[in-house]
Design a protein around this motif. Structure first.
Motif, mmCIF file in Angstrom:
data_model
loop_
_atom_site.group_PDB
_atom_site.id
_atom_site.type_symbol
_atom_site.label_atom_id
_atom_site.label_comp_id
_atom_site.label_asym_id
_atom_site.label_seq_id
_atom_site.Cartn_x
_atom_site.Cartn_y
_atom_site.Cartn_z
ATOM 1 N N PHE A 1 7.023 3.325 -6.502
ATOM 2 C CA PHE A 1 5.600 3.107 -6.210
ATOM 3 C C PHE A 1 5.116 4.057 -5.118
ATOM 4 C CE2 PHE A 1 2.746 0.787 -3.235
ATOM 5 C CZ PHE A 1 1.600 0.771 -4.012
ATOM 6 N N LYS B 1 0.844 -1.197 0.000
ATOM 7 C CA LYS B 1 0.000 0.000 0.000
ATOM 8 C C LYS B 1 0.876 1.242 0.000
ATOM 9 C CE LYS B 1 -3.596 -2.277 2.675
ATOM 10 N NZ LYS B 1 -4.323 -2.233 3.962
ATOM 11 N N ARG B 2 0.471 2.243 -0.744
ATOM 12 C CA ARG B 2 1.249 3.478 -0.813
ATOM 13 C C ARG B 2 1.327 4.185 0.539
ATOM 14 N NH1 ARG B 2 -0.500 4.226 -6.290
ATOM 15 N NH2 ARG B 2 1.375 4.031 -7.551
ATOM 16 N N ASP B 3 0.295 4.054 1.351
ATOM 17 C CA ASP B 3 0.307 4.747 2.647
ATOM 18 C C ASP B 3 1.077 3.963 3.714
ATOM 19 O OD1 ASP B 3 -1.437 2.680 3.279
ATOM 20 O OD2 ASP B 3 -3.147 3.995 3.686
ATOM 21 N N ASN C 1 6.111 6.875 -4.568
ATOM 22 C CA ASN C 1 6.062 8.213 -5.161
ATOM 23 C C ASN C 1 5.047 8.326 -6.296
ATOM 24 O OD1 ASN C 1 8.008 9.543 -3.513
ATOM 25 N ND2 ASN C 1 9.595 8.374 -4.563
ATOM 26 N N GLY C 2 4.189 7.302 -6.465
ATOM 27 C CA GLY C 2 3.095 7.406 -7.424
ATOM 28 C C GLY C 2 3.207 6.600 -8.694
ATOM 29 N N VAL C 3 4.319 5.931 -8.931
ATOM 30 C CA VAL C 3 4.501 5.116 -10.139
ATOM 31 C C VAL C 3 3.855 3.755 -9.918
ATOM 32 C CG1 VAL C 3 6.251 4.029 -11.625
ATOM 33 C CG2 VAL C 3 6.647 6.318 -10.684
ATOM 34 N N PRO C 4 3.159 3.203 -10.917
ATOM 35 C CA PRO C 4 2.592 1.859 -10.752
ATOM 36 C C PRO C 4 3.694 0.814 -10.557
ATOM 37 C CG PRO C 4 1.668 2.932 -12.674
ATOM 38 C CD PRO C 4 2.810 3.794 -12.206
ATOM 39 N N GLU D 1 0.595 -1.937 -14.157
ATOM 40 C CA GLU D 1 0.457 -0.646 -14.822
ATOM 41 C C GLU D 1 -0.994 -0.325 -15.182
ATOM 42 O OE1 GLU D 1 2.654 -2.984 -15.657
ATOM 43 O OE2 GLU D 1 4.627 -2.066 -15.557
#
Length: 110
Positions: free
Chosen positions: A98, A72-74, A100-103, A108
Motif C-alpha cells: 500500500f 494513510k500512504r504519507d 508503494n501505491g497498491v490498493p 481496490e
C-alpha cells in the motif's frame, strides 16, 4: 466478517495522539458498527456516548476508547502527532505494498 487493514490507536489514558497505535487487520461486523481487534470487541461510538472527543470506537468490556481509520500512504496516521504505529505481522506485506501505491485489500475500488 469484513477484514480491513486499519490504523488503530488507544485513546483512553493518554494525551492527544500519545497512546499506542497499530497497523493491523481488523474484522468488522456486517453493519460495520462492531470491530474486532486484539481479542476485543469494539462498538462504534454514536451520539454522546463518548467521553473522549477523539475516539470513534470503545471496548464493550473495559470502556477504553479507540480511534480506528484507514491508514494513510504519507504515514501521517496520527491526527495530531507524528508518532508511528507498530505494523503487525498480519498486515505487514499488504501495508508495505500500500505504501508503494497498491490498493489495500478490500479497497481496490475506493
Amino acid at each position: 466478517m469484513n477484514e480491513r487493514i486499519m490504523y488503530v490507536q488507544l485513546k483512553t489514558g493518554y494525551g492527544t495522539d500519545k497512546g499506542p497505535a497499530w497497523i493491523s487487520v481488523v474484522r468488522f461486523s456486517k453493519t460495520w458498527r462492531t470491530a474486532y481487534f486484539h481479542e476485543r470487541t469494539l462498538h462504534r461510538v454514536t451520539g454522546t456516548a463518548r467521553t473522549n472527543f477523539d475516539s470513534n470506537f470503545y471496548d464493550v468490556e473495559s470502556g477504553e476508547e479507540y480511534w480506528i481509520s484507514g491508514p494513510k500512504r504519507d504515514r501521517t496516521d496520527g491526527r495530531y502527532s507524528s508518532q508511528q504505529p507498530l505494523v503487525e505481522d498480519d498486515a505487514r506485506e499488504a501495508y508495505e505494498a500500500f505504501l508503494n501505491g497498491v490498493p489495500l485489500p478490500g479497497r481496490e475500488h475506493g
